[in-house]
Design an enzyme around this catalytic site. Structure first.
Site, short mmCIF file in Angstrom:
data_model
loop_
_atom_site.label_atom_id
_atom_site.label_comp_id
_atom_site.label_asym_id
_atom_site.label_seq_id
_atom_site.Cartn_x
_atom_site.Cartn_y
_atom_site.Cartn_z
N HIS A 1 3.54 6.63 -6.96
CA HIS A 1 2.84 7.83 -7.42
C HIS A 1 3.79 9.04 -7.36
CE1 HIS A 1 -1.34 10.04 -7.24
NE2 HIS A 1 -0.77 10.13 -8.42
N HIS B 1 0.83 -1.21 0.00
CA HIS B 1 0.00 0.00 0.00
C HIS B 1 0.87 1.26 0.00
CE1 HIS B 1 -3.60 2.42 1.33
NE2 HIS B 1 -2.63 3.21 1.75
N GLU B 2 1.76 1.36 0.97
CA GLU B 2 2.59 2.57 1.08
C GLU B 2 3.52 2.71 -0.12
OE1 GLU B 2 1.80 4.81 3.04
OE2 GLU B 2 0.45 3.60 4.26
#
Length: 680
Positions: free
Chosen positions: A476, A469-470
């Site tokens: 991004h 997730h992180e």
């Protein structure tokens, strides 16, 4: 004083010189950087040439670079490796920085120049990114009080400064409460049910705290969660649960209730000066969701889908407890314990069965390999970049053809100077200036199960998904290709920011991805197919309960910040308010002395106020987006390239719905989420 923060960083890739930075360097650096930034703004407003996009908007975008660098280092340290001196500096700096920000946004001459460009934007032939910068900047002036009269401007500034102080104090209180608590066990029989890894870690913690021969459990997740899920001693589970859920709610100097009332009141007053009915109305104007009504309808719909099934899940656990011959009423501190037992019975799977396949270094390598297969980037550990703690590892990220992409900091284990949870942050966002592409400095900070003498760090599956997730957030930030830092990477609408992170979690459930890294740390054996099937089969286990919990937190958030001015002034009892806000999601009776609000850092010391719903909102996006990868292949280059080009590299340069539609060919549908969560 020789101040490294005020020099050009003579380090690899111009990374922060953490080995030279001391806490006393920050305030002089901030004061000097503010002076420099003020001069840059003065240069914009005093020029005799007519306002243009280049001499006003772009010039403003690139003003204050040194200040951004210094403050990013300060506040990142205050989250990841703080101490009393850093906290004092953060407290001293916050109101000064708020005042400086207000001076910028309420600078009448600067606003006039921006407005002049904005009023002729139709004739300027700007591209999408330039138009977004212009619109966002113009709106920021309005939203920060540029159009207010002098009296209201002064009050707006005062409120902003006070809110920055209150948010810091809120977070400091939660961190202090977390660090101070210890459950000290002297009798070995009180460790019954706990896995060896948790017992070893508790012994190591005790030793580090000078309590040799005992076991110490804390409120840090790698210590707290295993005890709540496995500890047979019910009274100790109760004790630990109540300690966790009463953080900053003890009517002492660290109590956050009065701070909450003041934050809610001041945020409401601040936006009422701008003409908004509530703080949520103000926030959601700049979100995909657009309005409180739309968010409320979304949450109500989710709750309607999930609550009946969650009630069934609770009833199933109660029946299971009775089946085990336990006549006690199921309490909140029993949920994790019996839920884990039933999960083992139904799926023959638990954390201890899976841990040996999830050695941290292997999982990180799997994350890197997945990113390479999807986006053609590589990660190479570099040891000459200064770090702020010995736990931190640094990597150079480059394309498979050797072009530099980013620097990645990995900081994975809990310590007293680090706040709880997991997050991505940047020390520099990607931007282009004077023909040069300034690549980002990106960090993942987590609190995973640490290694111990003779034992590597073996993650739970939940920790594996957290790392993915992180790292999705990190991708991004790393893959930005914009011109402007304020629009690059994860600088997007708040309810869009979780899409790149949450979609990446999906790969953890796929054998093709797991085979890259999930191998037994002792034998090297790949994770068996039957275990992968059990992971998938159990992935919807108590998903309805988890959904209701997320909705309850989102309702609490919206409850505080959807209040009108009068209502915000009249919160008399935080516990009573919380009870009413979360009542529609009630699955257990209230436990006296416990409170979520006083430790809800996301909305009171983070950026999620009126935005906690975005986790579930983004799940709709990620489930819908991943369904295309599932259809074409989870490492399909064409789909990955489209996601990279239309989502990851674009940042906030365009409206997120337009970016999503360009990737998916249509707007997102909720069906994929309901199906994945087993709620259809």
């Amino acid at each position: 004083m020789d101040n490294p923060l005020l020099k050009n960083f003579d380090t690899p890739f111009q990374t922060p010189p953490f080995d030279k930075i001391e806490s006393e360097h920050f305030m002089p650096a901030i004061e000097e950087a503010i002076k420099e930034a003020k001069q840059e703004i003065e240069d914009i407003t005093s020029q005799s040439t007519a306002p243009t996009f280049e001499n006003t908007l772009e010039a403003m975008e690139f003003a204050g670079e040194k200040l951004s660098s210094v403050t990013s280092i300060l506040f990142n340290l205050n989250s990841a490796e703080t101490n009393k001196k850093i906290q004092e500096v953060a407290r001293e700096a916050s109101p000064i920085l708020s005042e400086f920000g207000n001076d910028i946004w309420q600078n009448a001459d600067l606003f006039e120049r921006v407005k002049a460009v904005y009023n002729q934007k139709e004739q300027l032939q700007l591209d999408n990114e330039q138009e977004m910068l212009l619109t966002k900047t113009y709106k920021a002036f309005i939203r920060n009080g540029a159009d207010l009269n002098e009296k209201d401007k002064a009050r707006f500034k005062e409120i902003t400064k006070k809110l920055s102080q209150l948010s810091l104090t809120f977070g400091e209180n939660v961190l202090a409460e977390t660090n101070d608590y210890e459950l000290v066990i002297s009798d070995e029989k009180d460790l019954s049910g706990l896995p060896d890894s948790a017992i070893r870690q508790a012994a190591n913690t005790a030793k580090a705290k000078g309590k040799e021969g005992k076991w110490v459990f804390t409120l840090q997740a790698p210590s707290f969660v295993p005890f709540m899920e496995n500890g047979d001693n019910r009274s100790l589970r109760e004790q630990l649960y109540k300690a966790y859920m009463s953080k900053a709610n003890k009517n002492d100097e660290r109590d956050n209730k009065a701070i909450i009332q003041e934050i809610v009141n001041l945020r409401s007053e601040k936006v009422s000066l701008l003409g908004y009915d509530s703080y949520a109305d103000y926030v959601l104007e700049e979100r995909m969701a657009e309005s409180t009504n739309k968010v409320q309808a979304f949450l109500d719909d989710l709750l309607q889908q999930a609550l009946p099934k969650a009630q069934e899940e609770v009833a199933e656990i109660k029946a299971f407890v009775k089946e085990l011959g336990d006549d006690s009423d199921l309490q909140r501190w029993d949920w994790g314990y019996y839920s884990e037992k039933l999960k083992k019975k139904k799926y023959a799977i638990d954390d201890e069965l899976l841990r040996p396949y999830f050695k941290l270094e292997n999982v990180l390598d799997g994350v890197f390999q997945s990113a390479e297969k999807l986006y053609d980037i590589r990660f190479k550990e570099v040891k000459n970049i200064p770090v702020y703690h010995e736990d931190v590892t640094t990597y150079e990220v480059s394309t498979t053809s050797g072009e530099h992409v980013a620097i990645f900091y990995a900081d994975f284990h809990p310590r007293e100077g680090k706040r709880g949870g997991a997050w991505m942050t940047t020390y520099r966002d990607q931007y282009r200036k004077n023909g040069e592409d300034n690549r980002p400095l990106v960090s993942n900070v987590c609190n995973f199960t640490p290694s111990s003498p003779g034992n590597p760090s073996l993650l739970t599956f939940n920790e594996v998904t957290t790392l993915f997730h992180e790292f999705g957030h990190a991708l991004h930030a790393m893959l930005g290709k914009g011109r402007y830092g304020s629009l690059s990477g994860a600088n997007v609408y708040w309810d869009f920011v979780e899409l790149p992170s949450q979609i990446f979690e999906n790969w953890c459930y796929e054998k093709e991805c797991l085979d890259l890294f999930a191998k037994h740390y002792e034998t090297g054996e790949k994770i068996p197919q039957e275990y992968v099937e059990k992971i998938k089969a159990s992935s919807t286990y108590h998903e309805a309960y988890a959904t209701v919990r997320q909705v309850s937190l989102a309702l609490l958030d919206m409850g505080y910040f959807s209040l009108d001015r009068k209502e915000a002034q009249n919160i008399k009892d935080v516990a009573e308010f919380e009870g009413k806000a979360m009542a529609p999601t009630k699955l257990f009776d209230k436990v006296e002395g416990t409170l979520m609000s006083t430790q809800f850092g996301h909305i009171f010391s983070g950026g999620y106020a009126s935005g906690y719903y975005s986790y579930k909102w983004a799940e709709v996006l990620d489930a819908d987006a991943f369904s295309l990868f599932k259809e074409k292949g989870i490492f399909n280059k064409e789909v990955a390239q489209s996601f990279k080009d239309n989502i990851l590299s674009k940042g906030g340069s365009e409206h997120p719905m337009e970016l999503y539609k360009r990737f998916r060919g249509r707007e997102p549908k909720i069906e994929a989420l309901l199906e994945r969560a087993g709620l259809k």
